[in-house]
Design an enzyme around this catalytic site. Structure first.
Site, mmCIF file in Angstrom:
data_model
loop_
_atom_site.group_PDB
_atom_site.id
_atom_site.type_symbol
_atom_site.label_atom_id
_atom_site.label_comp_id
_atom_site.label_asym_id
_atom_site.label_seq_id
_atom_site.Cartn_x
_atom_site.Cartn_y
_atom_site.Cartn_z
ATOM 1 N N HIS A 270 0.851 -1.191 0.000
ATOM 2 C CA HIS A 270 0.000 0.000 0.000
ATOM 3 C C HIS A 270 0.879 1.230 0.000
ATOM 4 C CE1 HIS A 270 -3.216 2.753 1.087
ATOM 5 N NE2 HIS A 270 -4.028 1.811 0.641
ATOM 6 N N ASP A 321 -7.855 -5.506 -0.262
ATOM 7 C CA ASP A 321 -8.313 -6.381 -1.348
ATOM 8 C C ASP A 321 -7.994 -7.860 -1.118
ATOM 9 O OD1 ASP A 321 -9.501 -4.473 -2.985
ATOM 10 O OD2 ASP A 321 -7.564 -3.815 -3.739
HETATM 11 N N1 ACO Z 1 4.120 -7.635 -4.458
HETATM 12 C C1 ACO Z 1 5.472 -7.630 -4.552
HETATM 13 N N2 ACO Z 1 6.247 -6.564 -4.331
HETATM 14 C C2 ACO Z 1 5.613 -5.440 -3.983
HETATM 15 C C3 ACO Z 1 4.209 -5.361 -3.860
HETATM 16 C C4 ACO Z 1 3.479 -6.521 -4.108
HETATM 17 N N3 ACO Z 1 2.150 -6.516 -4.039
HETATM 18 N N4 ACO Z 1 3.864 -4.108 -3.523
HETATM 19 C C5 ACO Z 1 5.000 -3.423 -3.423
HETATM 20 N N5 ACO Z 1 6.052 -4.212 -3.708
HETATM 21 C C6 ACO Z 1 7.469 -3.841 -3.719
HETATM 22 C C7 ACO Z 1 7.831 -3.262 -5.066
HETATM 23 O O1 ACO Z 1 8.257 -4.244 -5.967
HETATM 24 C C8 ACO Z 1 8.924 -2.296 -4.688
HETATM 25 O O2 ACO Z 1 10.082 -3.055 -4.438
HETATM 26 P P1 ACO Z 1 11.517 -2.497 -4.872
HETATM 27 O O3 ACO Z 1 11.682 -1.227 -4.089
HETATM 28 O O4 ACO Z 1 12.413 -3.594 -4.504
HETATM 29 O O5 ACO Z 1 11.411 -2.237 -6.350
HETATM 30 C C9 ACO Z 1 8.457 -1.765 -3.341
HETATM 31 O O6 ACO Z 1 7.654 -2.803 -2.781
HETATM 32 C C10 ACO Z 1 7.639 -0.479 -3.451
HETATM 33 O O7 ACO Z 1 6.547 -0.742 -4.329
HETATM 34 P P2 ACO Z 1 5.846 0.346 -5.240
HETATM 35 O O8 ACO Z 1 5.048 -0.339 -6.281
HETATM 36 O O9 ACO Z 1 6.849 1.362 -5.687
HETATM 37 O O10 ACO Z 1 4.911 1.040 -4.170
HETATM 38 P P3 ACO Z 1 3.752 2.013 -4.500
HETATM 39 O O11 ACO Z 1 3.495 2.777 -3.266
HETATM 40 O O12 ACO Z 1 4.009 2.773 -5.742
HETATM 41 O O13 ACO Z 1 2.554 1.023 -4.853
HETATM 42 C C11 ACO Z 1 0.785 -0.479 -4.682
HETATM 43 C C12 ACO Z 1 1.555 0.644 -3.990
HETATM 44 C C13 ACO Z 1 0.434 -0.057 -6.109
HETATM 45 C C14 ACO Z 1 -0.495 -0.740 -3.934
HETATM 46 C C15 ACO Z 1 1.672 -1.738 -4.710
HETATM 47 O O14 ACO Z 1 1.921 -2.178 -3.400
HETATM 48 C C16 ACO Z 1 1.048 -2.849 -5.540
HETATM 49 O O15 ACO Z 1 1.201 -2.851 -6.747
HETATM 50 N N6 ACO Z 1 0.325 -3.804 -4.891
HETATM 51 C C17 ACO Z 1 -0.361 -4.851 -5.608
HETATM 52 C C18 ACO Z 1 -1.673 -4.365 -6.166
HETATM 53 C C19 ACO Z 1 -2.688 -4.143 -5.066
HETATM 54 O O16 ACO Z 1 -2.893 -4.975 -4.221
HETATM 55 N N7 ACO Z 1 -3.365 -3.005 -5.155
HETATM 56 C C20 ACO Z 1 -4.428 -2.641 -4.217
HETATM 57 C C21 ACO Z 1 -3.986 -1.555 -3.296
HETATM 58 S S1 ACO Z 1 -5.246 -1.152 -2.112
HETATM 59 C C22 ACO Z 1 -6.387 -0.318 -3.027
HETATM 60 O O17 ACO Z 1 -6.083 0.409 -3.924
HETATM 61 C C23 ACO Z 1 -7.771 -0.536 -2.745
#
Ligand code: ACO
Length: 384
Positions: A270, A321
Site C-alpha cells: 500500500h 483487497d
Molecule cells: N508484491 C510484490 N512486491 C511489492 C508489492 C506486491 N504486491 N507491492 C510493493 N512491492 C514492492 C515493489 O516491488 C517495490 O520493491 P523495490 O523497491 O524492490 O522495487 C516496493 O515494494 C515499493 O513498491 P511500489 O510499487 O513502488 O509502491 P507504491 O506505493 O508505488 O505502490 C501499490 C503501492 C500499487 C499498492 C503496490 O503495493 C502494488 O502494486 N500492490 C499490488 C496491487 C494491489 O494490491 N493493489 C491494491 C492496493 S489497495 C487499493 O487500492 C484498494
C-alpha cells in the site's frame, strides 16, 4: 522510445519530481484520516473498528456526506430515498441487457453510471444525484450479472438495506441475516479511504466544474485498475490458479516464484500503510469464519500462507483487497464482480469528496517536467 539528452533542462525550475505524487498533500478533508505507520483509519471522526462493529452502510453514507451520524428520522429518510430510487431508467436497463455479455463488469458499471446522467433533471442537486448513483449501482451490477448468464433480471425491492437488496437482486433469493451482515460490513469497510487514485480522479474532475456523474464515471475507471480496486478480482484469480493445481498447490512456492520473477502479488502493499491495513483485520476474520462454514477452508489457509511468505520475503502486509476476495467467494459472488462491489460502496466516499471539493474549489493542475527536444527545425514530409 527515443533516448533523451537532458542537458537543456533547467532543473531549478522543477527542483523535485514526485513520481506518483507520493506524500504530497494537496487537499484538506474531513472525510477520512489514515495513519500509515500505526495502521489506523478514521471516517469523519469515527475509528474504522467502531464503525465495523456498529454502523450500517447507510449510516456511513450519511456520515461521509454530512460529517455526523444520522438520527433515526434522518436514517429512515435516507433508507426511503435509496429504496425509492433503485429502479434503473429503461434505456439503461436495455443497455445492460443487450451489451456484450463478455464485457468487463466494471466497464459496464462505468458506462451505465455515465448514462444515468441523461435521466436526471439539469437542476437536480448533487445530493440527489449521489442518492441516485448509490441506489442504482447495485441494480446495475446485479442486472448485468443476471443478464450475461441468461437469467431474468430481478427488479429491486422497495424495502430493506442496500446489502440485502443487492444479494436479493443477484440471486433472486432473499439473503439470510448472516449474509446480509457480511455484505453490509464489506460495504462499510470499503466506503472511504482518503486521496486514493479514484477519489483523486473524482476530485480532479469536480475541480473543472464538471458534473458529479462525470466525476464518478472517471473514478470508476480509476478503481478498475489492478493496482487499485481491481486487485480483489486479481487475488481471487491467483487463488483459483492454485486451486486448479489440485494436490500440487503450494502457495509458498507460488509466491516465492512470482517474487523471483519480480512480479507483484496482488492484494499486498500500500502507498500509505506501512503495516497491516486495519480493514484487512476485519476481512481476515470474516474470511476465516466463512471459509470454514462453506467448505473453502483451504483458500483461507493458502491466503494465510501467502501473508506469512510476503512478510518474511518482502516485509509487505496485505491490503483491503486480499481477504475481501475469499469473503466474496464464500458468499457465492463471481470473482469479476468484486471490484464492482467496491464501487458500490466507494460511491459514498467519492460523492462526499465531490461535495467537499465543490464547496472549496480550485482547479487541480500539477506540472510535468518536459524532457523532450526543443526548437527542432521543420522537416517536410517527403524528407523524413
Ligand atoms: N508484491 C510484490 N512486491 C511489492 C508489492 C506486491 N504486491 N507491492 C510493493 N512491492 C514492492 C515493489 O516491488 C517495490 O520493491 P523495490 O523497491 O524492490 O522495487 C516496493 O515494494 C515499493 O513498491 P511500489 O510499487 O513502488 O509502491 P507504491 O506505493 O508505488 O505502490 C501499490 C503501492 C500499487 C499498492 C503496490 O503495493 C502494488 O502494486 N500492490 C499490488 C496491487 C494491489 O494490491 N493493489 C491494491 C492496493 S489497495 C487499493 O487500492 C484498494
Amino acid at each position: 522510445m527515443a533516448e533523451h539528452n537532458l542537458s537543456h533542462i533547467d532543473l531549478n525550475e522543477y527542483p523535485h519530481i514526485n513520481k506518483g505524487l507520493d506524500g504530497i498533500v494537496a487537499f484538506s478533508t474531513t472525510k477520512s484520516n489514515i495513519n500509515g505507520q500505526t495502521g489506523e483509519l478514521i471516517y469523519s471522526g469515527y475509528h474504522i473498528d467502531t464503525l465495523a462493529e456498529n454502523a450500517t452502510f447507510e449510516e456511513v453514507c450519511f456520515l461521509l456526506w454530512y460529517d455526523r451520524l444520522p438520527n433515526q428520522t434522518e436514517l429512515d429518510e435516507l433508507h426511503k430515498k435509496l429504496q425509492a430510487n433503485r429502479e434503473l431508467p429503461e434505456p439503461v436497463l436495455t443497455y445492460i441487457k443487450t451489451t456484450n455479455p463478455k464485457a468487463e463488469p466494471m466497464a459496464v458499471v462505468r458506462s451505465a453510471v455515465s448514462m444515468l446522467a441523461d435521466f436526471v433533471d439539469d437542476d437536480a442537486s448533487d445530493e440527489y444525484n449521489a442518492i441516485i448513483m448509490t441506489a442504482q449501482i447495485p441494480t446495475i451490477i446485479a442486472a448485468f450479472d443476471r443478464a450475461r448468464n441468461g437469467k431474468e433480471v430481478v427488479a429491486p425491492l422497495k424495502d430493506g438495506s442496500t446489502a440485502f437488496n443487492f444479494l436479493y437482486m443477484l440471486n433472486d433469493e432473499k439473503p439470510g441475516q448472516a449474509a446480509e451482515r457480511v455484505m453490509d460490513l464489506c460495504l462499510v469497510l470499503h466506503a472511504e479511504h482518503g486521496m486514493n487514485a479514484s477519489t483523486f480522479t473524482c476530485r480532479s474532475i469536480c475541480a473543472t466544474e464538471s458534473d458529479i456523474f462525470s466525476a464518478v464515471s472517471g473514478a470508476i475507471g480509476a478503481l478498475k485498475g489492478p493496482l487499485h480496486g481491481g486487485a480483489n478480482t486479481a487475488v481471487m484469480n491467483t487463488l483459483l490458479i492454485l486451486k486448479e493445481q489440485g494436490e500440487n498447490a503450494d502457495p509458498v512456492a507460488f509466491t516465492k516464484a512470482k517474487l523471483d520473477r519480480k512480479e507483484k502479488i496482488m492484494g499486498f502493499g500500500h502507498r500509505v500503510y506501512k503495516t497491516f491495513d486495519p480493514r484487512a483485520y476485519h476481512l481476515r476474520k470474516m474470511s476465516k469464519e466463512l471459509s470454514e462454514e462453506t467448505g473453502h477452508v483451504y483458500l483461507y489457509e493458502w491466503s494465510e500462507a501467502m501473508v506469512k511468505t510476503m512478510k518474511e520475503e518482502k516485509n509487505i502486509d496485505p491490503n483491503v483487497d486480499f481477504f475481501s476476495a475469499t469473503v466474496y467467494y464464500s458468499i457465492g459472488i463471481q470473482p469479476d464482480l468484486y471490484t464492482c462491489i467496491f464501487a458500490m460502496s466507494r460511491i459514498s466516499g467519492w460523492t462526499a469528496h465531490f461535495f467537499e471539493q465543490k464547496a472549496n474549489n480550485r482547479l487541480i493542475r500539477p506540472r510535468a517536467l518536459y524532457i523532450g527536444e526543443k526548437n527542432l527545425p521543420w522537416t517536410p514530409v517527403e524528407d523524413r
